[in-house]
Design a protein around this motif. Structure first.
Motif, mmCIF file in Angstrom:
data_model
loop_
_atom_site.group_PDB
_atom_site.id
_atom_site.type_symbol
_atom_site.label_atom_id
_atom_site.label_comp_id
_atom_site.label_asym_id
_atom_site.label_seq_id
_atom_site.Cartn_x
_atom_site.Cartn_y
_atom_site.Cartn_z
ATOM 1 N N ALA A 37 4.481 11.160 -6.436
ATOM 2 C CA ALA A 37 3.603 11.364 -5.281
ATOM 3 C C ALA A 37 2.135 11.286 -5.695
ATOM 4 N N ASP A 38 1.830 11.660 -6.947
ATOM 5 C CA ASP A 38 0.447 11.562 -7.435
ATOM 6 C C ASP A 38 -0.028 10.117 -7.458
ATOM 7 N N ALA A 39 0.847 9.204 -7.859
ATOM 8 C CA ALA A 39 0.480 7.784 -7.901
ATOM 9 C C ALA A 39 0.255 7.259 -6.489
ATOM 10 N N LEU A 40 1.146 7.613 -5.583
ATOM 11 C CA LEU A 40 1.020 7.160 -4.200
ATOM 12 C C LEU A 40 -0.232 7.742 -3.540
ATOM 13 N N ALA A 41 -0.545 8.997 -3.837
ATOM 14 C CA ALA A 41 -1.752 9.627 -3.276
ATOM 15 C C ALA A 41 -3.013 8.967 -3.831
ATOM 16 N N ALA A 42 -3.020 8.673 -5.124
ATOM 17 C CA ALA A 42 -4.185 8.019 -5.727
ATOM 18 C C ALA A 42 -4.399 6.641 -5.113
ATOM 19 N N ALA A 43 -3.320 5.915 -4.882
ATOM 20 C CA ALA A 43 -3.425 4.596 -4.253
ATOM 21 C C ALA A 43 -3.985 4.740 -2.840
ATOM 22 N N ARG A 44 -3.450 5.667 -2.093
ATOM 23 C CA ARG A 44 -3.920 5.898 -0.720
ATOM 24 C C ARG A 44 -5.402 6.268 -0.718
ATOM 25 N N ASP A 45 -5.805 7.152 -1.645
ATOM 26 C CA ASP A 45 -7.205 7.567 -1.738
ATOM 27 C C ASP A 45 -8.125 6.393 -2.062
ATOM 28 N N ALA A 46 -7.593 5.396 -2.768
ATOM 29 C CA ALA A 46 -8.374 4.210 -3.141
ATOM 30 C C ALA A 46 -8.320 3.129 -2.059
ATOM 31 N N GLY A 47 -7.638 3.405 -0.959
ATOM 32 C CA GLY A 47 -7.540 2.434 0.124
ATOM 33 C C GLY A 47 -6.402 1.437 -0.034
ATOM 34 N N TRP A 48 -5.469 1.737 -0.920
ATOM 35 C CA TRP A 48 -4.310 0.878 -1.141
ATOM 36 C C TRP A 48 -3.142 1.385 -0.304
ATOM 37 N N SER A 49 -2.194 0.499 -0.032
ATOM 38 C CA SER A 49 -0.944 0.929 0.591
ATOM 39 C C SER A 49 0.068 1.157 -0.526
ATOM 40 N N GLY A 50 1.063 1.983 -0.251
ATOM 41 C CA GLY A 50 2.050 2.278 -1.281
ATOM 42 C C GLY A 50 3.428 2.478 -0.706
ATOM 43 N N ALA A 51 4.419 2.225 -1.544
ATOM 44 C CA ALA A 51 5.815 2.435 -1.172
ATOM 45 C C ALA A 51 6.575 2.876 -2.408
ATOM 46 N N VAL A 98 -5.522 -3.493 3.231
ATOM 47 C CA VAL A 98 -6.963 -3.652 3.081
ATOM 48 C C VAL A 98 -7.289 -3.742 1.595
ATOM 49 N N GLY A 99 -6.759 -2.789 0.840
ATOM 50 C CA GLY A 99 -6.919 -2.817 -0.613
ATOM 51 C C GLY A 99 -5.689 -3.464 -1.217
ATOM 52 N N GLY A 100 -5.287 -2.980 -2.351
ATOM 53 C CA GLY A 100 -4.092 -3.512 -2.980
ATOM 54 C C GLY A 100 -2.837 -2.818 -2.495
ATOM 55 N N ARG A 101 -1.742 -3.131 -3.174
ATOM 56 C CA ARG A 101 -0.446 -2.550 -2.844
ATOM 57 C C ARG A 101 0.175 -1.962 -4.110
ATOM 58 N N LEU A 102 0.779 -0.802 -3.957
ATOM 59 C CA LEU A 102 1.444 -0.119 -5.062
ATOM 60 C C LEU A 102 2.917 0.048 -4.720
ATOM 61 N N LEU A 103 3.777 -0.344 -5.648
ATOM 62 C CA LEU A 103 5.211 -0.138 -5.524
ATOM 63 C C LEU A 103 5.648 0.746 -6.683
#
Length: 153
Positions: A37-51, A98-103
């Motif tokens: 969840a820390d990785a997904l939250a960091a991505a979200r905070d940076a404007g990235w989408s995550g799954a 908008v930003g990148g994507r994290l999987l």
């Protein structure tokens, strides 16, 4: 980006460097003692989408593809085969960002052990997708969580 002050602890440097643009996106490992969840939250905070794609208990291709379809919210045209997965991960028009994507992949070790040939194909699909998006404004980062997935914080 989450920091020790907001309760998340510092994001591991490899992910932080990708999210701040100082390192190109790629495939990263994640510490076994950190919640994904820390990785997904960091991505979200940076404007990235995550799954998050949890493969715990998936031991065959059919279950693997079903998990991909659900977790990644793949389009209806997803054919549940390797070519269709590759197409989905290099098209992504169905998943604007908008930003990148994290999987984030969790529980993948059992699948990799049960069907190593299939896992090898998946690794190629991931590498091709990451390479496809590298150098764009919406790069793709894949995190391979080690150990048992810790989802919460």
């Amino acid at each position: 980006m989450r920091t020790a002050q907001d309760g998340g602890g510092p994001v591991p440097r490899p992910l932080a460097a990708v999210l701040d643009g100082s390192t190109p996106p790629g495939v990263l490992t994640w510490p076994a003692d950190r919640p994904v969840a820390d990785a997904l939250a960091a991505a979200r905070d940076a404007g990235w989408s995550g799954a998050a794609l949890d493969l715990e208990g998936a031991l065959d291709k059919a279950e693997f593809m079903e998990r991909c379809a659900r977790a990644l919210r793949l389009p209806q045209w997803f054919g549940r085969n390797w070519d269709a997965l590759a197409d989905c991960l290099t098209d992504l028009s169905w998943c604007p960002a908008v930003g990148g994507r994290l999987l984030v992949l969790t529980g993948w070790q059992g699948y990799a052990s049960a069907v190593p040939e299939e896992w090898s194909v998946f690794e190629e699909v991931l590498a091709d997708a990451v390479g496809h998006w590298r150098g764009t404004d919406t790069g793709l980062v894949v995190i391979m969580a080690r150990g048992a997935a810790r989802r919460g914080s």
